[in-house]
Scaffold this motif. Structure first.
Motif, PDB file in Angstrom:
ATOM      1  N   ALA A   1     -32.846 -26.575  61.931  1.00  0.00           N
ATOM      2  CA  ALA A   1     -31.647 -27.186  62.327  1.00  0.00           C
ATOM      3  C   ALA A   1     -31.236 -25.785  63.344  1.00  0.00           C
ATOM      4  O   ALA A   1     -31.053 -26.079  64.418  1.00  0.00           O
ATOM      5  CB  ALA A   1     -30.744 -27.774  61.467  1.00  0.00           C
ATOM      6  N   LEU A   2     -30.987 -24.695  62.898  1.00  0.00           N
ATOM      7  CA  LEU A   2     -31.412 -24.073  63.650  1.00  0.00           C
ATOM      8  C   LEU A   2     -31.766 -23.205  64.677  1.00  0.00           C
ATOM      9  O   LEU A   2     -31.357 -22.837  65.882  1.00  0.00           O
ATOM     10  CB  LEU A   2     -31.040 -22.307  62.867  1.00  0.00           C
ATOM     11  N   ARG A   3     -33.276 -23.865  64.874  1.00  0.00           N
ATOM     12  CA  ARG A   3     -34.466 -23.348  65.997  1.00  0.00           C
ATOM     13  C   ARG A   3     -34.105 -24.465  67.132  1.00  0.00           C
ATOM     14  O   ARG A   3     -33.415 -24.854  68.376  1.00  0.00           O
ATOM     15  CB  ARG A   3     -35.256 -22.930  65.302  1.00  0.00           C
ATOM     16  N   ASP A   4     -34.153 -25.480  66.282  1.00  0.00           N
ATOM     17  CA  ASP A   4     -33.295 -26.788  67.636  1.00  0.00           C
ATOM     18  C   ASP A   4     -32.464 -26.263  67.767  1.00  0.00           C
ATOM     19  O   ASP A   4     -31.947 -27.032  68.921  1.00  0.00           O
ATOM     20  CB  ASP A   4     -33.131 -27.952  66.528  1.00  0.00           C
ATOM     21  N   TRP A   5     -30.684 -25.932  67.493  1.00  0.00           N
ATOM     22  CA  TRP A   5     -29.981 -25.439  68.008  1.00  0.00           C
ATOM     23  C   TRP A   5     -29.803 -24.480  69.178  1.00  0.00           C
ATOM     24  O   TRP A   5     -29.213 -24.515  70.307  1.00  0.00           O
ATOM     25  CB  TRP A   5     -28.759 -24.573  67.335  1.00  0.00           C
ATOM     26  N   ALA A   6     -30.672 -23.534  68.580  1.00  0.00           N
ATOM     27  CA  ALA A   6     -31.098 -22.294  69.742  1.00  0.00           C
ATOM     28  C   ALA A   6     -31.116 -23.136  70.169  1.00  0.00           C
ATOM     29  O   ALA A   6     -31.168 -22.539  71.953  1.00  0.00           O
ATOM     30  CB  ALA A   6     -31.520 -21.263  68.954  1.00  0.00           C
ATOM     31  N   ASP A   7     -32.364 -23.708  70.964  1.00  0.00           N
ATOM     32  CA  ASP A   7     -33.154 -24.241  72.015  1.00  0.00           C
ATOM     33  C   ASP A   7     -32.635 -24.908  73.044  1.00  0.00           C
ATOM     34  O   ASP A   7     -32.365 -24.885  74.277  1.00  0.00           O
ATOM     35  CB  ASP A   7     -34.502 -25.349  71.819  1.00  0.00           C
ATOM     36  N   ARG A   8     -30.750 -25.766  72.130  1.00  0.00           N
ATOM     37  CA  ARG A   8     -30.193 -26.245  73.479  1.00  0.00           C
ATOM     38  C   ARG A   8     -29.143 -25.171  74.065  1.00  0.00           C
ATOM     39  O   ARG A   8     -29.091 -25.447  75.053  1.00  0.00           O
ATOM     40  CB  ARG A   8     -29.869 -27.232  71.938  1.00  0.00           C
ATOM     41  N   ARG A   9     -28.452 -24.146  72.909  1.00  0.00           N
ATOM     42  CA  ARG A   9     -27.400 -23.756  72.677  1.00  0.00           C
ATOM     43  C   ARG A   9     -27.993 -22.476  73.527  1.00  0.00           C
ATOM     44  O   ARG A   9     -27.277 -21.334  73.947  1.00  0.00           O
ATOM     45  CB  ARG A   9     -26.150 -23.725  71.964  1.00  0.00           C
ATOM     46  N   SER A  10     -28.560 -21.617  72.886  1.00  0.00           N
ATOM     47  CA  SER A  10     -28.776 -20.193  73.110  1.00  0.00           C
ATOM     48  C   SER A  10     -30.440 -19.562  72.831  1.00  0.00           C
ATOM     49  O   SER A  10     -30.995 -19.044  71.785  1.00  0.00           O
ATOM     50  CB  SER A  10     -28.059 -19.088  71.519  1.00  0.00           C
ATOM     51  N   PRO A  11     -31.623 -19.686  73.912  1.00  0.00           N
ATOM     52  CA  PRO A  11     -32.497 -19.983  73.348  1.00  0.00           C
ATOM     53  C   PRO A  11     -33.585 -18.510  73.170  1.00  0.00           C
ATOM     54  O   PRO A  11     -34.453 -18.572  72.408  1.00  0.00           O
ATOM     55  CB  PRO A  11     -33.183 -20.292  74.690  1.00  0.00           C
TER      56      PRO A  11
ATOM     57  N   VAL B   1     -34.352 -17.142  64.650  1.00  0.00           N
ATOM     58  CA  VAL B   1     -33.768 -17.599  63.842  1.00  0.00           C
ATOM     59  C   VAL B   1     -34.630 -17.105  62.593  1.00  0.00           C
ATOM     60  O   VAL B   1     -35.840 -17.272  62.770  1.00  0.00           O
ATOM     61  CB  VAL B   1     -34.187 -19.302  63.646  1.00  0.00           C
ATOM     62  N   GLY B   2     -34.415 -16.415  61.365  1.00  0.00           N
ATOM     63  CA  GLY B   2     -35.249 -16.141  60.383  1.00  0.00           C
ATOM     64  C   GLY B   2     -35.799 -16.808  59.006  1.00  0.00           C
ATOM     65  O   GLY B   2     -34.488 -16.820  58.708  1.00  0.00           O
ATOM     66  N   LEU B   3     -37.217 -17.142  58.870  1.00  0.00           N
ATOM     67  CA  LEU B   3     -36.719 -17.549  57.051  1.00  0.00           C
ATOM     68  C   LEU B   3     -37.418 -16.229  56.752  1.00  0.00           C
ATOM     69  O   LEU B   3     -38.259 -15.662  56.447  1.00  0.00           O
ATOM     70  CB  LEU B   3     -38.285 -18.520  57.485  1.00  0.00           C
ATOM     71  N   SER B   4     -36.236 -16.288  55.274  1.00  0.00           N
ATOM     72  CA  SER B   4     -36.423 -15.464  54.063  1.00  0.00           C
ATOM     73  C   SER B   4     -37.503 -15.502  53.416  1.00  0.00           C
ATOM     74  O   SER B   4     -37.373 -16.104  52.580  1.00  0.00           O
ATOM     75  CB  SER B   4     -35.095 -14.936  53.694  1.00  0.00           C
ATOM     76  N   LEU B   5     -38.034 -14.377  53.305  1.00  0.00           N
ATOM     77  CA  LEU B   5     -39.854 -14.799  51.684  1.00  0.00           C
ATOM     78  C   LEU B   5     -39.354 -13.855  51.014  1.00  0.00           C
ATOM     79  O   LEU B   5     -39.376 -12.168  51.033  1.00  0.00           O
ATOM     80  CB  LEU B   5     -41.005 -14.167  52.918  1.00  0.00           C
ATOM     81  N   GLY B   6     -39.545 -13.353  49.681  1.00  0.00           N
ATOM     82  CA  GLY B   6     -40.112 -12.937  48.758  1.00  0.00           C
ATOM     83  C   GLY B   6     -37.802 -12.743  47.748  1.00  0.00           C
ATOM     84  O   GLY B   6     -38.321 -12.211  47.143  1.00  0.00           O
ATOM     85  N   GLY B   7     -37.520 -14.500  47.941  1.00  0.00           N
ATOM     86  CA  GLY B   7     -36.436 -14.368  47.165  1.00  0.00           C
ATOM     87  C   GLY B   7     -36.700 -15.334  46.650  1.00  0.00           C
ATOM     88  O   GLY B   7     -34.969 -15.856  45.992  1.00  0.00           O
ATOM     89  N   VAL B   8     -37.758 -15.797  46.216  1.00  0.00           N
ATOM     90  CA  VAL B   8     -37.911 -16.617  45.047  1.00  0.00           C
ATOM     91  C   VAL B   8     -36.612 -16.822  43.698  1.00  0.00           C
ATOM     92  O   VAL B   8     -36.879 -16.121  43.559  1.00  0.00           O
ATOM     93  CB  VAL B   8     -39.365 -17.607  44.416  1.00  0.00           C
ATOM     94  N   ASP B   9     -36.248 -18.082  43.449  1.00  0.00           N
ATOM     95  CA  ASP B   9     -35.452 -18.305  42.801  1.00  0.00           C
ATOM     96  C   ASP B   9     -36.202 -18.730  41.063  1.00  0.00           C
ATOM     97  O   ASP B   9     -36.691 -20.116  40.882  1.00  0.00           O
ATOM     98  CB  ASP B   9     -34.421 -19.280  42.281  1.00  0.00           C
ATOM     99  N   LEU B  10     -36.041 -17.541  40.252  1.00  0.00           N
ATOM    100  CA  LEU B  10     -36.817 -17.516  38.783  1.00  0.00           C
ATOM    101  C   LEU B  10     -36.744 -19.196  37.810  1.00  0.00           C
ATOM    102  O   LEU B  10     -36.899 -18.977  36.550  1.00  0.00           O
ATOM    103  CB  LEU B  10     -36.684 -15.913  38.228  1.00  0.00           C
ATOM    104  N   ARG B  11     -35.592 -19.186  37.914  1.00  0.00           N
ATOM    105  CA  ARG B  11     -34.616 -20.419  36.937  1.00  0.00           C
ATOM    106  C   ARG B  11     -35.270 -21.310  37.983  1.00  0.00           C
ATOM    107  O   ARG B  11     -35.525 -22.757  36.705  1.00  0.00           O
ATOM    108  CB  ARG B  11     -33.145 -20.947  37.434  1.00  0.00           C
TER     109      ARG B  11
END
Length: 255
Positions: free
Chosen positions: A146-156, A160-170
């Protein structure tokens, strides 16, 4: 050409300054540091106020856990034993000192909710206050898309980063296994959510993700690195765009 990786003060480098994470005091110290970015975590209160805090709850003066999303800002301010910093005022402080904002969203709109409107609201405020001097990160694939779609329109140019390495162990063990595998092999997730910044926990960066992202011309942000030698090594790795640290001054120490 960028000669070294950029440096980000994790949770406003509260550990380096000796202040509480995401506090006004830590922000005041962080804007004086030799960093390009100041990272902070953002939650949303029940009445829609965006505030700085890492966990999804705070403890009141009696030690009771209060979920941020279930309380109004006024109620939290009355019950919390510290000042809960508003998102906009943090952005205004960074802008006044010429720092870039690394905004880590710790909330997400209900699935399919008006195009992830809560995240878009946060992005719009950042654009209003910071113009283009900010990045947005989250662990939620839908939010990234959603934020990438927003950025395309408003602030190319906004990353916008996808964070990896913080999986919830629950998570259920099978779901946890799938999530962990998707972090080691994130190509499908990154393509689907259109992330233009890969945010990796430092141990994942060691595996093969730096090489993978570099071949695809994707910027990489490595978190959270405090060991001085490791910090200096990553700062000088041409495949790394930015490193975040609780002790950013260590990156500037002589080898």
């Amino acid at each position: 050409m960028q000669t070294r990786a950029l440096l980000s003060a994790h949770r406003a480098a509260a550990r380096q300054s000796g202040n509480r994470d995401n506090s006004w005091e830590s922000l005041l110290e962080a804007v004086r540091m030799e960093v390009e970015y100041v990272e902070f975590d953002v939650h949303r209160t029940r009445d829609g106020e965006l505030v700085l805090h890492h966990d999804g709850h705070i403890r009141d003066r009696f030690g009771r856990r209060l979920k941020i999303e279930n309380r109004t800002y006024a109620a939290l301010s009355r019950l919390a034993p510290f000042r809960l910093v508003r998102y906009r005022e943090a952005l205004e402080l960074l802008a006044a000192h010429g720092k870039h904002a690394h905004i880590d969203l710790k909330f997400a709109s209900p699935s399919g909710h008006l195009g992830m409107a809560w995240e878009i609201d946060a992005a719009e405020i950042a654009l209003e206050v910071m113009e283009k001097s900010f990045i947005l990160t989250t662990m939620v694939d839908e939010s990234v898309r959603a934020l990438r779609d927003w950025a395309d329109r408003r602030s190319p140019s906004t990353l916008v980063g996808l964070s990896l390495g913080g999986v919830d162990l629950r998570h259920h063990p099978l779901k946890l296994l799938r999530l962990k595998l998707s972090e080691f092999f994130p190509g499908g997730r990154i393509r689907r959510c259109r992330s233009n910044l890969v945010v990796v926990e430092q141990r994942l960066a060691d595996v093969w993700l730096l090489r993978w992202a570099h071949r695809r011309d994707l910027k990489v942000l490595v978190w959270t690195v405090d060991n001085p030698g490791r910090l200096r090594r990553l700062i000088n790795d041409s495949r790394v765009w930015m490193v975040t640290s609780n002790h950013p001054s260590r990156a500037l120490l002589p080898a």
